[in-house]
Design an enzyme around this catalytic site. Structure first.
Site, PDB file in Angstrom:
ATOM      1  N   HIS A 129       0.836  -1.204   0.000  1.00 31.68           N
ATOM      2  CA  HIS A 129       0.000   0.000   0.000  1.00 31.68           C
ATOM      3  C   HIS A 129       0.873   1.255   0.000  1.00 31.68           C
ATOM      4  CE1 HIS A 129      -3.291   2.682   1.563  1.00 31.68           C
ATOM      5  NE2 HIS A 129      -2.249   3.271   2.127  1.00 31.68           N
ATOM      6  N   GLU A 130       1.898   1.273   0.834  1.00 33.39           N
ATOM      7  CA  GLU A 130       2.750   2.462   0.932  1.00 33.39           C
ATOM      8  C   GLU A 130       3.574   2.658  -0.336  1.00 33.39           C
ATOM      9  OE1 GLU A 130       2.254   4.560   3.202  1.00 33.39           O
ATOM     10  OE2 GLU A 130       0.997   3.290   4.466  1.00 33.39           O
ATOM     11  N   HIS A 133       1.606   4.411  -3.029  1.00 34.81           N
ATOM     12  CA  HIS A 133       1.538   5.872  -2.946  1.00 34.81           C
ATOM     13  C   HIS A 133       2.658   6.505  -3.775  1.00 34.81           C
ATOM     14  CE1 HIS A 133      -1.714   6.517  -0.183  1.00 34.81           C
ATOM     15  NE2 HIS A 133      -1.148   5.869   0.816  1.00 34.81           N
ATOM     16  N   GLU A 191      -5.906   6.900  -0.765  1.00 32.07           N
ATOM     17  CA  GLU A 191      -5.837   5.727   0.104  1.00 32.07           C
ATOM     18  C   GLU A 191      -6.520   4.522  -0.544  1.00 32.07           C
ATOM     19  OE1 GLU A 191      -4.105   5.422   2.839  1.00 32.07           O
ATOM     20  OE2 GLU A 191      -3.448   7.502   2.749  1.00 32.07           O
TER      21      GLU A 191
END
Length: 268
Positions: A129-130, A133, A191
């Site tokens: 997920h990070e 970004h 997100e």
């Protein structure tokens, strides 16, 4: 020559700001980026250097190796432009349940996260997920949006006539409207997009995508903010779980193929 009005000047200025730097995210979503990526990379690297000075790295060699293995497996399936970068991964000795990735190819994981991310696949869900970004240029997009919004409001204030109580009240209300109507939802969009990209990354890297749902259930059980989703920069746990489950079948198929070939991730 016909002179343009104050309102026309404001509209023209806002349009000029918003026309700078249109691009598409990895999911095909139109995004607004106004800064060179090199500038964001430099900012990210500088921030990471400061964080390393302020927060000690974990001295647990086994945990460091596990986190590095998960990150390496995820990086290995990224597009060439990102896979071939010199990524730096640090496990910080801090109880907060969190992780991050910064422009400049920097990944930080806090030891507190490992109490909630209880296996390699749950950790991969967070780190994926990070990383998403960074790949989706969310940092650039967020900074660009805030910069353009601030400039448009400031310009509108200057061109809207003489000072008055009514004028001040209107622009204060506009500021609140921009925060709730543009900036906060935009962050929730980031997100949600990072969740789905991270799900794709972890499955391609050989981590069980079903564990992403378990992770967010762990997060919910560990406690969460009482802020309504409308006023939060993050989707609610229920929203995240529903989105992950909706996109699970195609990613689970990728993972199952790797399992059948005995190529699933084996970090710990």
């Amino acid at each position: 020559m016909k002179l343009i009005t104050h309102s026309q000047k404001v509209a023209l200025a806002a349009a000029m700001i918003l026309l700078v730097g249109c691009s598409a995210s990895p999911t095909g979503r139109t995004q607004f980026v106004a800064l060179p990526d090199s500038q964001l990379d430099q900012m990210g690297a500088e921030s990471f250097t400061t964080m390393k000075k302020e927060t000690p790295a974990s001295d647990d060699a086994q945990l460091r190796q596990q986190v590095q293995c998960v990150a390496d497996a995820l990086i290995a399936i990224l597009p060439d432009d990102y896979r071939n970068q010199d990524w730096e991964v640090v496990l910080f000795d801090d109880k907060q349940v969190n992780a991050f990735a910064l422009p400049g190819y920097k990944i930080g994981v806090y030891t507190g996260l490992l109490s909630v991310a209880k296996n390699q696949s749950q950790l991969a869900a967070v780190v994926g997920h990070e990383i998403a970004h960074v790949i989706a240029r969310h940092g650039n997009e967020r900074v660009s949006t805030q910069m353009a919004t601030s400039q448009a409001l400031a310009l509108g204030y200057q061109l809207s006539g003489e000072e008055s109580v009514e004028k001040t009240a209107i622009f204060q209300a506009l500021g609140i409207g921009v925060q709730v109507g543009i900036i906060l939802p935009f962050s929730r969009t980031h997100e949600s997009e990072a969740d789905l990209l991270g799900l794709e990354y972890m499955a391609k890297a050989g981590f069980d995508p079903r564990e992403s749902v378990t992770l967010w259930r762990n997060m919910a059980a560990a406690g969460s903010s009482k802020t309504p989703e409308l006023l939060s920069t993050h989707p609610s746990h229920d929203t995240r779980i529903n989105d992950l489950q909706t996109n699970m079948p195609k990613n689970l198929a990728v993972y199952d193929t790797l399992v059948a070939r005995h190529k699933q991730a084996k970090c710990y």
